[in-house]
Design a protein around this motif. Sequence first.
Motif, PDB file in Angstrom:
ATOM      1  N   ARG A  17      -8.598  31.588   3.716  1.00  0.00           N
ATOM      2  CA  ARG A  17      -8.957  30.559   4.710  1.00  0.00           C
ATOM      3  C   ARG A  17      -9.470  29.301   4.019  1.00  0.00           C
ATOM      4  NH1 ARG A  17     -14.385  31.666   7.206  1.00  0.00           N
ATOM      5  NH2 ARG A  17     -14.870  30.734   5.196  1.00  0.00           N
ATOM      6  N   ASP A  18     -10.359  29.489   3.053  1.00  0.00           N
ATOM      7  CA  ASP A  18     -10.940  28.346   2.358  1.00  0.00           C
ATOM      8  C   ASP A  18      -9.903  27.599   1.520  1.00  0.00           C
ATOM      9  OD1 ASP A  18     -13.292  29.119   3.571  1.00  0.00           O
ATOM     10  OD2 ASP A  18     -14.208  29.909   1.730  1.00  0.00           O
ATOM     11  N   SER A  19      -8.960  28.333   0.936  1.00  0.00           N
ATOM     12  CA  SER A  19      -7.934  27.663   0.130  1.00  0.00           C
ATOM     13  C   SER A  19      -6.944  26.893   1.009  1.00  0.00           C
ATOM     14  CB  SER A  19      -7.201  28.662  -0.763  1.00  0.00           C
ATOM     15  OG  SER A  19      -6.322  29.472  -0.024  1.00  0.00           O
ATOM     16  N   LEU A  20      -6.829  27.282   2.278  1.00  0.00           N
ATOM     17  CA  LEU A  20      -5.933  26.601   3.211  1.00  0.00           C
ATOM     18  C   LEU A  20      -6.570  25.358   3.833  1.00  0.00           C
ATOM     19  CD1 LEU A  20      -4.539  29.709   5.152  1.00  0.00           C
ATOM     20  CD2 LEU A  20      -3.396  28.434   3.312  1.00  0.00           C
ATOM     21  N   ALA A  21      -7.871  25.197   3.679  1.00  0.00           N
ATOM     22  CA  ALA A  21      -8.618  24.132   4.354  1.00  0.00           C
ATOM     23  C   ALA A  21      -8.025  22.731   4.212  1.00  0.00           C
ATOM     24  CB  ALA A  21     -10.082  24.157   3.903  1.00  0.00           C
ATOM     25  N   PRO A  22      -7.488  22.346   3.058  1.00  0.00           N
ATOM     26  CA  PRO A  22      -6.944  20.982   2.963  1.00  0.00           C
ATOM     27  C   PRO A  22      -5.622  20.769   3.712  1.00  0.00           C
ATOM     28  CG  PRO A  22      -7.420  21.887   0.767  1.00  0.00           C
ATOM     29  CD  PRO A  22      -7.552  22.995   1.756  1.00  0.00           C
ATOM     30  N   LEU A  23      -4.902  21.842   4.015  1.00  0.00           N
ATOM     31  CA  LEU A  23      -3.537  21.714   4.527  1.00  0.00           C
ATOM     32  C   LEU A  23      -3.385  20.956   5.842  1.00  0.00           C
ATOM     33  CD1 LEU A  23      -1.952  25.119   3.506  1.00  0.00           C
ATOM     34  CD2 LEU A  23      -1.976  22.942   2.280  1.00  0.00           C
ATOM     35  N   PRO A  24      -4.292  21.110   6.823  1.00  0.00           N
ATOM     36  CA  PRO A  24      -4.083  20.330   8.051  1.00  0.00           C
ATOM     37  C   PRO A  24      -3.974  18.826   7.793  1.00  0.00           C
ATOM     38  CG  PRO A  24      -5.679  22.046   8.459  1.00  0.00           C
ATOM     39  CD  PRO A  24      -5.419  22.042   6.965  1.00  0.00           C
ATOM     40  N   SER A  25      -4.709  18.339   6.806  1.00  0.00           N
ATOM     41  CA  SER A  25      -4.672  16.898   6.542  1.00  0.00           C
ATOM     42  C   SER A  25      -3.736  16.502   5.399  1.00  0.00           C
ATOM     43  CB  SER A  25      -6.079  16.379   6.262  1.00  0.00           C
ATOM     44  OG  SER A  25      -6.614  17.005   5.123  1.00  0.00           O
ATOM     45  N   THR A  26      -3.302  17.459   4.577  1.00  0.00           N
ATOM     46  CA  THR A  26      -2.396  17.120   3.478  1.00  0.00           C
ATOM     47  C   THR A  26      -0.971  17.569   3.724  1.00  0.00           C
ATOM     48  OG1 THR A  26      -2.834  19.166   2.240  1.00  0.00           O
ATOM     49  CG2 THR A  26      -4.250  17.265   1.755  1.00  0.00           C
ATOM     50  N   GLY A  27      -0.779  18.585   4.559  1.00  0.00           N
ATOM     51  CA  GLY A  27       0.543  19.133   4.799  1.00  0.00           C
ATOM     52  C   GLY A  27       1.023  19.959   3.624  1.00  0.00           C
ATOM     53  N   LEU A  28       2.285  20.273   3.648  1.00  0.00           N
ATOM     54  CA  LEU A  28       2.954  21.017   2.579  1.00  0.00           C
ATOM     55  C   LEU A  28       4.210  20.245   2.189  1.00  0.00           C
ATOM     56  CD1 LEU A  28       2.811  24.669   3.990  1.00  0.00           C
ATOM     57  CD2 LEU A  28       1.669  23.849   1.929  1.00  0.00           C
ATOM     58  N   GLY A  30       7.584  18.973   2.335  1.00  0.00           N
ATOM     59  CA  GLY A  30       8.552  19.036   3.425  1.00  0.00           C
ATOM     60  C   GLY A  30       7.937  19.173   4.798  1.00  0.00           C
ATOM     61  N   LEU A  31       6.626  19.337   4.859  1.00  0.00           N
ATOM     62  CA  LEU A  31       5.898  19.411   6.136  1.00  0.00           C
ATOM     63  C   LEU A  31       4.739  18.420   6.074  1.00  0.00           C
ATOM     64  CD1 LEU A  31       5.608  23.271   6.692  1.00  0.00           C
ATOM     65  CD2 LEU A  31       7.077  21.694   7.933  1.00  0.00           C
ATOM     66  N   PRO A  32       4.986  17.181   6.460  1.00  0.00           N
ATOM     67  CA  PRO A  32       3.934  16.175   6.351  1.00  0.00           C
ATOM     68  C   PRO A  32       2.785  16.421   7.324  1.00  0.00           C
ATOM     69  CG  PRO A  32       5.869  15.252   7.435  1.00  0.00           C
ATOM     70  CD  PRO A  32       6.232  16.641   6.997  1.00  0.00           C
ATOM     71  N   ALA A  33       1.609  16.003   6.925  1.00  0.00           N
ATOM     72  CA  ALA A  33       0.411  16.116   7.757  1.00  0.00           C
ATOM     73  C   ALA A  33       0.533  15.153   8.932  1.00  0.00           C
ATOM     74  CB  ALA A  33      -0.815  15.797   6.925  1.00  0.00           C
ATOM     75  N   PRO A  34      -0.154  15.440   9.983  1.00  0.00           N
ATOM     76  CA  PRO A  34      -1.030  16.599  10.195  1.00  0.00           C
ATOM     77  C   PRO A  34      -0.215  17.821  10.616  1.00  0.00           C
ATOM     78  CG  PRO A  34      -1.131  15.171  12.114  1.00  0.00           C
ATOM     79  CD  PRO A  34      -0.210  14.495  11.105  1.00  0.00           C
ATOM     80  N   ILE A  35      -0.696  18.976  10.197  1.00  0.00           N
ATOM     81  CA  ILE A  35      -0.075  20.237  10.604  1.00  0.00           C
ATOM     82  C   ILE A  35      -1.170  21.168  11.134  1.00  0.00           C
ATOM     83  CG2 ILE A  35       1.854  20.067   8.986  1.00  0.00           C
ATOM     84  CD1 ILE A  35       0.437  22.144   7.196  1.00  0.00           C
ATOM     85  N   GLU A  36      -0.768  22.059  12.020  1.00  0.00           N
ATOM     86  CA  GLU A  36      -1.686  23.101  12.490  1.00  0.00           C
ATOM     87  C   GLU A  36      -1.504  24.300  11.581  1.00  0.00           C
ATOM     88  OE1 GLU A  36      -2.886  25.691  16.434  1.00  0.00           O
ATOM     89  OE2 GLU A  36      -0.855  24.861  16.302  1.00  0.00           O
ATOM     90  N   VAL A  37      -2.616  24.849  11.106  1.00  0.00           N
ATOM     91  CA  VAL A  37      -2.577  26.034  10.257  1.00  0.00           C
ATOM     92  C   VAL A  37      -3.286  27.155  11.006  1.00  0.00           C
ATOM     93  CG1 VAL A  37      -3.247  27.051   8.052  1.00  0.00           C
ATOM     94  CG2 VAL A  37      -2.558  24.653   8.152  1.00  0.00           C
TER      95      VAL A  37
END
Length: 109
Positions: A17-28, A30-37
């Motif tokens: 969970r903690d390692s995923l924390a940046p993803l909503p605002s950074t994306g992945l 091919g998946l630009p932010a914002p994203i729901e995780v």
Amino acid sequence: MPDGWWRDRAGAAIRLRDSLAPLPSTGLPGLPAPIEVVLVVEGKARDIPEDPSGIRIERAPASGDDTIIDLVRHHQGTRPITVVTADRGLRARATALGAEIRGPSAVPR
């Protein structure tokens, strides 16, 4: 190399969970932010605390895979859905419902 996560599933889920924390605002890629995780947790990991990081915790009443499929089915056709998993069976089930699949290496740790 295995890190023994299966001996402390709740601790492993918190670390994930903690390692995923940046993803909503950074994306992945091919998946630009914002994203729901959404992090689906099951068993002993089901009781991990919510965190204000923007990661939604979905507590599976039984099988985590079945809960993921229920989520994909619920949102099917309303928006793009990406499932991150290494499980072949889950990959096949989610793909059949139109979800995009990524392997665990797609998520920075």
